[in-house]
Design an enzyme around this catalytic site. Structure first.
Site, short mmCIF file in Angstrom:
data_model
loop_
_atom_site.label_atom_id
_atom_site.label_comp_id
_atom_site.label_asym_id
_atom_site.label_seq_id
_atom_site.Cartn_x
_atom_site.Cartn_y
_atom_site.Cartn_z
N LYS A 76 0.84 -1.20 0.00
CA LYS A 76 0.00 0.00 0.00
C LYS A 76 0.87 1.25 0.00
O LYS A 76 1.90 1.31 0.69
CB LYS A 76 -0.91 -0.04 1.23
CG LYS A 76 -1.93 1.09 1.32
CD LYS A 76 -2.81 0.88 2.54
CE LYS A 76 -3.83 1.97 2.72
NZ LYS A 76 -4.69 1.74 3.90
N SER A 151 -9.33 2.15 2.85
CA SER A 151 -8.31 2.85 2.11
C SER A 151 -7.32 1.90 1.40
O SER A 151 -6.46 2.34 0.66
CB SER A 151 -7.52 3.77 3.05
OG SER A 151 -6.90 3.03 4.09
N SER A 175 -10.39 -0.31 6.85
CA SER A 175 -9.69 -0.08 5.59
C SER A 175 -9.00 -1.30 5.00
O SER A 175 -8.51 -1.23 3.87
CB SER A 175 -8.67 1.05 5.76
OG SER A 175 -9.32 2.28 5.93
#
Length: 459
Positions: A76, A151, A175
């Site tokens: 990420k 996210s 997330s």
């Protein structure tokens, strides 16, 4: 589609270890898959240098190899990677290339994983859609008009599409678990204090540090269990991490477990299809000998009502600090919900709220006196259309966010598919530090209901 792209991380590692395939071949196949799906998905926003030749050379020389040797992973874009652009989705860091890896990335590399690139996230990871002013938005591989969530949406999308076997996401309000549900993969938010957050953008400090955790995402539960054991443990930098042993799911006798299940948490009911998937998942556990009862923690409503009051008392100060630290002058309008507050109240108000937080956590914990785990939704709906913004944000996210507040571990695993062709995940939450229980139950559900299924061709 190349079958190699849809094998589990454990199976890829075995094949490389037994020299059925080279690390170089594995990496090239996955890079081709990333390229083929990029225009449709926009999931991997930065590609990294190829480490596969060095991995093959180490194996050929007889050097010891790790549990993830040759496994292609993405990371990420909010987690720092040495020599690879890491922006956190905020324009102030558009050219930020860290000098060192976050400890969790170092641990994956030491286990032999090969980093292919970085995956998309909303600005500072604060949002339910992976869209930012640097890279734009990411799409869901099952329906391109739908979001993969946030996210960790870029991570979920590329894993589901076969471009990476594993990714590291982060979860402060669902997330990891929401994108895993939207994209039909497996993901875990570990117990608060299990995994170091050092090297995450934004850094998480202060009273609400326990809400945030880094955790692995993959297509199969066995993969996230393996990866969690690798990235866990103290790093002598994050003061919140506890050196707590991680049990093995294989040692859990699920027939001795008592599990609570619910679909409606008292705040927002899920769709009929999601409720049906949760009920079916609970039924598979009961058929396997687990004692399953319908029950919902009565403190959920009070706990969720506390969250916006805490945010208001902070007055958006943590977000402004993160933006200032990044050098971002003009953040995305999507951050307005985390920034637009009236003048913060006196300090004693936040102090009183922290007391309330501990009291409601205690009430939630009391529920687990009678249960080993909970099976429930991760979200009230399947992947929504791009741009969707729920009216009551904290209520909408409450199915996942409540377990950030408690700090308990939560695994999401695919348990079905909607009539629209969208995956449905269910959430398995366990007692603190009992990830092994959550994994054992999730693996049972995965085995009975099939787990991950590849999306339609998106290349």
């Amino acid at each position: 589609m190349n079958d190699l792209c849809f094998q589990s991380a454990c199976e890829i590692a075995r094949a490389v270890r037994e020299k059925e395939v080279s690390a170089l071949e594995v990496v090239e196949t996955h890079l081709e898959r990333i390229e083929a799906t990029h225009s449709a998905l926009n999931a991997v926003v930065t590609l990294a240098a190829d480490e596969a030749r060095a991995a093959d050379a180490r194996q050929a020389s007889g050097d010891p190899i790790g549990a993830l040797h040759g496994v292609p992973v993405t990371i990420k874009d909010s987690i720092e990677t040495a020599g690879i652009l890491t922006t956190g989705g905020t324009t102030g860091l558009s050219n930020h290339v860290p000098e060192r890896d976050a400890p969790v990335v170092t641990r994956l590399r030491e286990a032999g994983a090969i980093v292919l690139g970085k995956t998309n996230t909303p600005e500072l990871t604060l949002g339910g859609e992976s869209d930012n002013l640097i890279f734009g938005r990411t799409s869901n591989p099952y329906r391109l008009d739908r979001t993969p969530g946030g996210s960790s949406g870029g991570a979920a999308a590329i894993i589901a599409a076969g471009g990476a076997a594993l990714d590291l996401g982060s979860d402060v309000g669902g997330s990891i678990r929401e994108p895993a549900h939207y994209c039909g993969i497996a993901g875990i938010k570990p117990t608060s204090g299990r995994v170091p957050g050092t090297g995450h953008i934004p850094a998480s400090y202060g009273a609400l540090d326990t809400f945030a955790q880094i955790g692995p995402m993959a297509r199969r539960v066995e993969d996230i269990e393996l990866a969690l054991g690798i990235v866990s443990g103290i790093d002598w930098a994050d003061p919140s991490v506890v050196p707590m042993p991680l049990g093995a799911s294989a040692s859990v006798a699920i027939q001795r477990l008592r599990v609570a299940t619910y679909t409606d948490n008292g705040l927002i009911a899920p769709s009929e299809e999601i409720a049906g998937a949760v009920t079916e998942a609970a039924g598979t556990l009961a058929a396997a000998g687990v004692e399953v009862l319908s029950a919902v923690p009565e403190a959920i409503s009070d706990a969720v009502a506390l969250l916006p009051r805490i945010r208001a008392a902070e007055g958006g100060a943590p977000v402004r600090y993160a933006l200032d630290l990044a050098g971002t002058k003009n953040p995305s309008s999507r951050l307005s919900y985390a920034l637009d507050f009236p003048v913060p109240p006196p300090g004693n108000v936040l102090s009183d709220l922290m007391i309330e937080l501990d009291l409601v956590r205690a009430r939630m914990l009391a529920f687990l006196r009678d249960f080993d785990a909970i099976v429930c939704p991760a979200s009230p709906w399947c992947a929504p259309e791009h741009g969707f913004e729920p009216e009551e944000r904290y209520v909408a996210w409450s199915h996942a966010m409540i377990y950030n507040l408690t700090g308990w571990p939560g695994v999401v695993v695919r348990a079905g598919m909607s009539d629209e062709g969208l995956p449905i995940g269910v959430q398995v939450v366990a007692r603190p530090w009992r990830e092994d229980v959550a994994f054992a139950l999730a693996r049972c559900i995965e085995s009975a209901l099939g787990g991950y299924r590849p999306p339609p061709e998106t290349g």
